[in-house]
Design a protein around this motif. Structure first.
Motif, PDB file in Angstrom:
ATOM      1  N   ALA A 148     -22.965  14.302  16.077  1.00 46.77           N
ATOM      2  CA  ALA A 148     -22.557  15.629  15.616  1.00 46.77           C
ATOM      3  C   ALA A 148     -23.784  16.521  15.460  1.00 46.77           C
ATOM      4  O   ALA A 148     -24.849  16.069  15.030  1.00 46.77           O
ATOM      5  N   VAL A 149     -23.629  17.794  15.831  1.00 45.82           N
ATOM      6  CA  VAL A 149     -24.683  18.801  15.682  1.00 45.82           C
ATOM      7  C   VAL A 149     -24.319  19.696  14.493  1.00 45.82           C
ATOM      8  O   VAL A 149     -23.237  20.294  14.459  1.00 45.82           O
ATOM      9  N   VAL A 150     -25.214  19.755  13.521  1.00 43.45           N
ATOM     10  CA  VAL A 150     -24.976  20.539  12.302  1.00 43.45           C
ATOM     11  C   VAL A 150     -25.648  21.901  12.458  1.00 43.45           C
ATOM     12  O   VAL A 150     -26.863  21.983  12.683  1.00 43.45           O
ATOM     13  N   ILE A 151     -24.862  22.986  12.376  1.00 42.29           N
ATOM     14  CA  ILE A 151     -25.366  24.356  12.542  1.00 42.29           C
ATOM     15  C   ILE A 151     -25.070  25.154  11.274  1.00 42.29           C
ATOM     16  O   ILE A 151     -23.979  25.089  10.718  1.00 42.29           O
ATOM     17  N   GLU A 152     -26.063  25.908  10.837  1.00 44.99           N
ATOM     18  CA  GLU A 152     -25.888  26.793   9.680  1.00 44.99           C
ATOM     19  C   GLU A 152     -26.673  28.074   9.936  1.00 44.99           C
ATOM     20  O   GLU A 152     -27.844  28.023  10.321  1.00 44.99           O
ATOM     21  N   GLY A 153     -25.999  29.212   9.788  1.00 45.46           N
ATOM     22  CA  GLY A 153     -26.643  30.488  10.045  1.00 45.46           C
ATOM     23  C   GLY A 153     -27.031  30.671  11.491  1.00 45.46           C
ATOM     24  O   GLY A 153     -28.005  31.367  11.805  1.00 45.46           O
ATOM     25  N   VAL A 160     -26.881  14.347  13.893  1.00 44.37           N
ATOM     26  CA  VAL A 160     -26.640  13.077  13.215  1.00 44.37           C
ATOM     27  C   VAL A 160     -25.704  12.221  14.063  1.00 44.37           C
ATOM     28  O   VAL A 160     -24.914  12.726  14.863  1.00 44.37           O
ATOM     29  N   ALA A 161     -25.799  10.893  13.870  1.00 42.48           N
ATOM     30  CA  ALA A 161     -24.966   9.976  14.655  1.00 42.48           C
ATOM     31  C   ALA A 161     -24.708   8.716  13.860  1.00 42.48           C
ATOM     32  O   ALA A 161     -25.394   8.425  12.871  1.00 42.48           O
ATOM     33  N   ASP A 162     -23.672   7.970  14.304  1.00 40.03           N
ATOM     34  CA  ASP A 162     -23.358   6.721  13.625  1.00 40.03           C
ATOM     35  C   ASP A 162     -24.401   5.647  13.937  1.00 40.03           C
ATOM     36  O   ASP A 162     -24.719   4.805  13.103  1.00 40.03           O
ATOM     37  N   ARG A 163     -24.980   5.697  15.145  1.00 42.84           N
ATOM     38  CA  ARG A 163     -26.032   4.755  15.527  1.00 42.84           C
ATOM     39  C   ARG A 163     -27.170   5.534  16.184  1.00 42.84           C
ATOM     40  O   ARG A 163     -27.258   5.615  17.414  1.00 42.84           O
ATOM     41  N   PRO A 164     -28.051   6.123  15.388  1.00 44.60           N
ATOM     42  CA  PRO A 164     -29.115   6.970  15.945  1.00 44.60           C
ATOM     43  C   PRO A 164     -30.047   6.230  16.903  1.00 44.60           C
ATOM     44  O   PRO A 164     -30.565   6.833  17.844  1.00 44.60           O
ATOM     45  N   ASP A 165     -30.272   4.934  16.678  1.00 42.86           N
ATOM     46  CA  ASP A 165     -31.164   4.179  17.566  1.00 42.86           C
ATOM     47  C   ASP A 165     -30.601   4.070  18.975  1.00 42.86           C
ATOM     48  O   ASP A 165     -31.365   3.886  19.932  1.00 42.86           O
ATOM     49  N   ALA A 166     -29.278   4.159  19.097  1.00 45.17           N
ATOM     50  CA  ALA A 166     -28.637   4.050  20.405  1.00 45.17           C
ATOM     51  C   ALA A 166     -28.213   5.397  20.964  1.00 45.17           C
ATOM     52  O   ALA A 166     -27.596   5.460  22.028  1.00 45.17           O
ATOM     53  N   ALA A 167     -28.533   6.468  20.258  1.00 41.60           N
ATOM     54  CA  ALA A 167     -28.102   7.802  20.683  1.00 41.60           C
ATOM     55  C   ALA A 167     -28.961   8.313  21.837  1.00 41.60           C
ATOM     56  O   ALA A 167     -30.137   7.946  21.958  1.00 41.60           O
ATOM     57  N   ALA A 208     -26.260   9.486  10.192  1.00 39.30           N
ATOM     58  CA  ALA A 208     -25.299  10.372   9.538  1.00 39.30           C
ATOM     59  C   ALA A 208     -25.072   9.953   8.096  1.00 39.30           C
ATOM     60  O   ALA A 208     -24.828   8.782   7.806  1.00 39.30           O
ATOM     61  N   THR A 209     -25.170  10.924   7.200  1.00 36.12           N
ATOM     62  CA  THR A 209     -24.842  10.676   5.794  1.00 36.12           C
ATOM     63  C   THR A 209     -23.528  11.354   5.425  1.00 36.12           C
ATOM     64  O   THR A 209     -23.059  11.213   4.293  1.00 36.12           O
ATOM     65  N   ILE A 210     -22.954  12.098   6.364  1.00 31.37           N
ATOM     66  CA  ILE A 210     -21.634  12.689   6.157  1.00 31.37           C
ATOM     67  C   ILE A 210     -20.586  11.747   6.751  1.00 31.37           C
ATOM     68  O   ILE A 210     -20.917  10.835   7.507  1.00 31.37           O
ATOM     69  N   ASP A 211     -19.347  11.988   6.402  1.00 30.49           N
ATOM     70  CA  ASP A 211     -18.262  11.130   6.886  1.00 30.49           C
ATOM     71  C   ASP A 211     -17.847  11.592   8.286  1.00 30.49           C
ATOM     72  O   ASP A 211     -17.155  12.596   8.442  1.00 30.49           O
ATOM     73  N   LEU A 212     -18.276  10.851   9.322  1.00 33.04           N
ATOM     74  CA  LEU A 212     -17.950  11.243  10.685  1.00 33.04           C
ATOM     75  C   LEU A 212     -16.473  11.030  11.001  1.00 33.04           C
ATOM     76  O   LEU A 212     -15.958  11.630  11.945  1.00 33.04           O
ATOM     77  N   ASN A 213     -15.805  10.197  10.224  1.00 41.55           N
ATOM     78  CA  ASN A 213     -14.359  10.031  10.423  1.00 41.55           C
ATOM     79  C   ASN A 213     -13.616  11.340  10.131  1.00 41.55           C
ATOM     80  O   ASN A 213     -12.590  11.633  10.737  1.00 41.55           O
ATOM     81  N   GLU A 214     -14.151  12.112   9.186  1.00 39.05           N
ATOM     82  CA  GLU A 214     -13.546  13.414   8.873  1.00 39.05           C
ATOM     83  C   GLU A 214     -13.907  14.463   9.926  1.00 39.05           C
ATOM     84  O   GLU A 214     -13.177  15.424  10.135  1.00 39.05           O
TER      85      GLU A 214
END
Length: 220
Positions: A148-153, A160-167, A208-214
Protein backbone atom coordinates in the motif's frame (compact mmCIF):
# COMPACT_ATOMS: atom_id res chain seq x y z
CA UNK A 1 17.90 -51.16 18.89
CA UNK A 2 17.05 -50.65 15.23
CA UNK A 3 17.04 -53.60 12.84
CA UNK A 4 17.24 -53.76 9.06
CA UNK A 5 14.85 -56.53 7.97
CA UNK A 6 14.95 -58.18 4.55
CA UNK A 7 12.75 -60.52 2.57
CA UNK A 8 13.19 -61.79 -0.99
CA UNK A 9 10.65 -62.94 -3.56
CA UNK A 10 11.46 -64.38 -7.00
CA UNK A 11 10.41 -61.88 -9.67
CA UNK A 12 10.92 -61.56 -13.40
CA UNK A 13 11.35 -58.07 -14.83
CA UNK A 14 9.76 -57.92 -18.28
CA UNK A 15 10.40 -54.91 -20.54
CA UNK A 16 9.30 -54.18 -24.11
CA UNK A 17 10.53 -51.23 -26.18
CA UNK A 18 10.03 -50.14 -29.77
CA UNK A 19 13.15 -49.97 -31.95
CA UNK A 20 13.31 -49.15 -35.64
CA UNK A 21 16.25 -50.89 -37.33
CA UNK A 22 17.38 -52.38 -40.64
CA UNK A 23 17.14 -55.94 -39.34
CA UNK A 24 16.31 -58.08 -36.33
CA UNK A 25 19.99 -58.34 -35.48
CA UNK A 26 20.44 -54.57 -35.64
CA UNK A 27 17.41 -54.04 -33.41
CA UNK A 28 18.73 -56.47 -30.80
CA UNK A 29 22.18 -54.87 -30.94
CA UNK A 30 20.60 -51.44 -30.41
CA UNK A 31 18.63 -52.76 -27.44
CA UNK A 32 21.81 -54.21 -25.93
CA UNK A 33 23.58 -50.86 -26.28
CA UNK A 34 20.68 -49.00 -24.69
CA UNK A 35 20.59 -51.47 -21.80
CA UNK A 36 24.34 -51.15 -21.19
CA UNK A 37 23.99 -47.33 -21.21
CA UNK A 38 21.01 -47.46 -18.84
CA UNK A 39 18.81 -45.65 -21.37
CA UNK A 40 16.45 -48.41 -22.46
CA UNK A 41 13.78 -47.34 -19.92
CA UNK A 42 13.79 -43.63 -20.86
CA UNK A 43 10.58 -43.91 -22.95
CA UNK A 44 11.61 -41.55 -25.76
CA UNK A 45 9.89 -40.88 -29.07
CA UNK A 46 12.69 -42.75 -30.82
CA UNK A 47 12.56 -45.74 -28.45
CA UNK A 48 9.13 -45.84 -26.77
CA UNK A 49 8.66 -47.95 -23.65
CA UNK A 50 5.81 -50.38 -24.38
CA UNK A 51 5.82 -52.64 -21.30
CA UNK A 52 7.61 -52.50 -17.96
CA UNK A 53 6.41 -54.71 -15.13
CA UNK A 54 7.50 -57.28 -12.58
CA UNK A 55 5.98 -60.75 -12.63
CA UNK A 56 6.27 -63.19 -9.76
CA UNK A 57 7.91 -66.48 -10.65
CA UNK A 58 8.21 -69.81 -8.87
CA UNK A 59 5.85 -71.14 -6.24
CA UNK A 60 3.18 -68.52 -5.56
CA UNK A 61 2.42 -70.14 -2.21
CA UNK A 62 5.98 -69.90 -0.89
CA UNK A 63 6.17 -68.66 2.70
CA UNK A 64 7.93 -65.37 3.30
CA UNK A 65 11.17 -65.62 5.22
CA UNK A 66 12.36 -62.51 7.04
CA UNK A 67 16.01 -62.17 8.00
CA UNK A 68 18.00 -59.67 10.05
CA UNK A 69 20.51 -57.99 7.76
CA UNK A 70 21.95 -55.44 10.16
CA UNK A 71 21.66 -53.88 13.59
CA UNK A 72 21.71 -50.08 13.69
CA UNK A 73 22.52 -48.08 16.80
CA UNK A 74 22.46 -44.62 15.23
CA UNK A 75 20.82 -43.23 12.12
CA UNK A 76 19.32 -45.47 9.48
CA UNK A 77 21.66 -46.25 6.58
CA UNK A 78 21.20 -44.25 3.38
CA UNK A 79 18.53 -45.64 1.09
CA UNK A 80 19.62 -47.60 -1.97
CA UNK A 81 19.38 -46.05 -5.45
CA UNK A 82 16.34 -48.23 -6.18
CA UNK A 83 14.44 -46.61 -3.31
CA UNK A 84 15.58 -43.11 -4.30
CA UNK A 85 14.21 -43.70 -7.79
CA UNK A 86 10.84 -44.75 -6.38
CA UNK A 87 10.74 -41.66 -4.16
CA UNK A 88 11.61 -39.40 -7.10
CA UNK A 89 8.92 -41.02 -9.25
CA UNK A 90 6.32 -40.60 -6.52
CA UNK A 91 7.41 -37.00 -5.91
CA UNK A 92 7.09 -36.23 -9.63
CA UNK A 93 3.54 -37.56 -9.65
CA UNK A 94 2.73 -35.57 -6.50
CA UNK A 95 4.20 -32.38 -8.01
CA UNK A 96 2.06 -32.80 -11.11
CA UNK A 97 -1.09 -33.35 -9.01
CA UNK A 98 -0.34 -30.35 -6.79
CA UNK A 99 0.26 -28.14 -9.83
CA UNK A 100 -3.02 -29.19 -11.43
CA UNK A 101 -4.87 -28.61 -8.15
CA UNK A 102 -3.25 -25.18 -7.71
CA UNK A 103 -4.39 -23.98 -11.12
CA UNK A 104 -7.85 -25.51 -10.65
CA UNK A 105 -8.27 -23.60 -7.38
CA UNK A 106 -6.92 -20.50 -9.13
CA UNK A 107 -9.61 -20.76 -11.78
CA UNK A 108 -12.24 -21.08 -9.06
CA UNK A 109 -10.89 -17.86 -7.49
CA UNK A 110 -11.13 -16.02 -10.79
CA UNK A 111 -7.62 -16.64 -12.11
CA UNK A 112 -5.50 -15.93 -9.02
CA UNK A 113 -3.10 -18.78 -8.25
CA UNK A 114 -1.98 -18.98 -4.61
CA UNK A 115 1.81 -19.02 -4.21
CA UNK A 116 1.49 -21.32 -1.19
CA UNK A 117 -0.09 -23.92 -3.48
CA UNK A 118 2.70 -23.53 -6.03
CA UNK A 119 5.36 -23.73 -3.30
CA UNK A 120 4.06 -27.20 -2.35
CA UNK A 121 4.35 -28.34 -5.97
CA UNK A 122 7.83 -26.78 -6.18
CA UNK A 123 9.08 -28.66 -3.12
CA UNK A 124 7.79 -31.95 -4.54
CA UNK A 125 9.42 -31.13 -7.88
CA UNK A 126 12.77 -30.54 -6.15
CA UNK A 127 12.63 -34.06 -4.72
CA UNK A 128 11.70 -35.48 -8.11
CA UNK A 129 14.53 -33.63 -9.87
CA UNK A 130 17.16 -35.01 -7.50
CA UNK A 131 19.61 -33.55 -4.96
CA UNK A 132 21.48 -31.40 -7.50
CA UNK A 133 18.41 -29.45 -8.59
CA UNK A 134 17.61 -26.05 -7.11
CA UNK A 135 20.33 -26.09 -4.45
CA UNK A 136 20.18 -22.33 -4.26
CA UNK A 137 16.42 -22.49 -3.70
CA UNK A 138 15.97 -25.01 -0.91
CA UNK A 139 13.14 -23.07 0.73
CA UNK A 140 9.95 -21.68 -0.76
CA UNK A 141 10.31 -18.07 -1.79
CA UNK A 142 8.43 -15.49 0.22
CA UNK A 143 5.95 -13.37 -1.67
CA UNK A 144 4.61 -9.90 -0.99
CA UNK A 145 0.86 -10.23 -1.32
CA UNK A 146 -0.20 -6.77 -0.17
CA UNK A 147 1.53 -3.42 -0.71
CA UNK A 148 0.00 0.00 0.00
CA UNK A 149 1.13 3.56 -0.81
CA UNK A 150 0.29 6.10 1.91
CA UNK A 151 -0.37 9.64 0.58
CA UNK A 152 -1.09 12.76 2.62
CA UNK A 153 -1.35 16.28 1.24
CA UNK A 154 -0.62 14.99 -2.26
CA UNK A 155 2.76 13.58 -1.18
CA UNK A 156 3.78 9.98 -0.67
CA UNK A 157 4.47 9.53 3.01
CA UNK A 158 5.29 5.82 3.05
CA UNK A 159 5.09 2.51 1.21
CA UNK A 160 4.12 -0.40 3.44
CA UNK A 161 3.68 -4.14 2.84
CA UNK A 162 2.89 -7.36 4.63
CA UNK A 163 6.31 -8.78 3.68
CA UNK A 164 8.67 -5.87 2.92
CA UNK A 165 11.68 -8.17 2.41
CA UNK A 166 9.86 -9.83 -0.49
CA UNK A 167 8.35 -6.65 -1.93
CA UNK A 168 9.41 -5.30 -5.35
CA UNK A 169 11.19 -2.00 -5.79
CA UNK A 170 8.78 0.95 -5.68
CA UNK A 171 9.25 4.32 -7.38
CA UNK A 172 6.95 7.32 -7.71
CA UNK A 173 7.09 9.19 -11.05
CA UNK A 174 6.04 12.83 -10.93
CA UNK A 175 5.80 14.61 -14.31
CA UNK A 176 5.05 17.91 -12.59
CA UNK A 177 8.77 18.70 -12.53
CA UNK A 178 8.71 22.48 -12.43
CA UNK A 179 11.10 24.01 -9.91
CA UNK A 180 13.57 21.12 -9.96
CA UNK A 181 17.09 21.20 -11.39
CA UNK A 182 17.78 19.24 -14.57
CA UNK A 183 20.24 16.93 -12.83
CA UNK A 184 17.45 15.98 -10.40
CA UNK A 185 15.18 14.76 -13.19
CA UNK A 186 15.13 11.67 -15.35
CA UNK A 187 14.00 11.21 -18.93
CA UNK A 188 11.32 8.52 -19.15
CA UNK A 189 10.47 6.98 -22.53
CA UNK A 190 6.72 7.14 -23.19
CA UNK A 191 4.49 4.77 -25.14
CA UNK A 192 4.83 6.92 -28.27
CA UNK A 193 8.62 6.82 -28.11
CA UNK A 194 9.06 10.39 -26.89
CA UNK A 195 10.92 11.18 -23.68
CA UNK A 196 9.44 13.19 -20.84
CA UNK A 197 11.19 14.81 -17.89
CA UNK A 198 10.06 13.54 -14.52
CA UNK A 199 11.02 13.54 -10.89
CA UNK A 200 11.53 9.96 -9.77
CA UNK A 201 11.60 9.12 -6.09
CA UNK A 202 12.38 5.57 -5.02
CA UNK A 203 10.77 4.53 -1.76
CA UNK A 204 11.86 2.01 0.83
CA UNK A 205 9.14 -0.53 1.57
CA UNK A 206 8.42 -0.74 5.30
CA UNK A 207 6.61 -3.25 7.44
CA UNK A 208 2.93 -2.37 7.61
CA UNK A 209 1.73 -1.28 11.03
CA UNK A 210 -1.79 -0.57 9.77
CA UNK A 211 -4.40 -3.26 9.22
CA UNK A 212 -4.02 -4.23 5.55
CA UNK A 213 -7.11 -6.42 5.81
CA UNK A 214 -9.11 -3.20 6.19
CA UNK A 215 -7.28 -1.67 3.21
CA UNK A 216 -7.79 -4.62 0.86
CA UNK A 217 -11.47 -5.38 1.21
CA UNK A 218 -13.07 -7.65 -1.34
CA UNK A 219 -15.81 -6.00 -3.36
CA UNK A 220 -19.12 -7.74 -2.84
Amino acid sequence: MKYVIQYTLPYEHRVMVGIEAESREAAIARANDLFDQGDIWDDTQEVPLLYDDFEETGDAGIALEFTIEDEVSGDWPEADTSVKEIRRRDAAFQAACLLVDAYRRGEERGGSVDWDDLDQAYQAALIAAGPSAGRAYTTPRETCERLAVVIEGGLVQAVVADRPDAAPSVAVIDYDAEGFETDELRYITQSDGNKAKALVVEHCVEQATIDLNEVFQETE
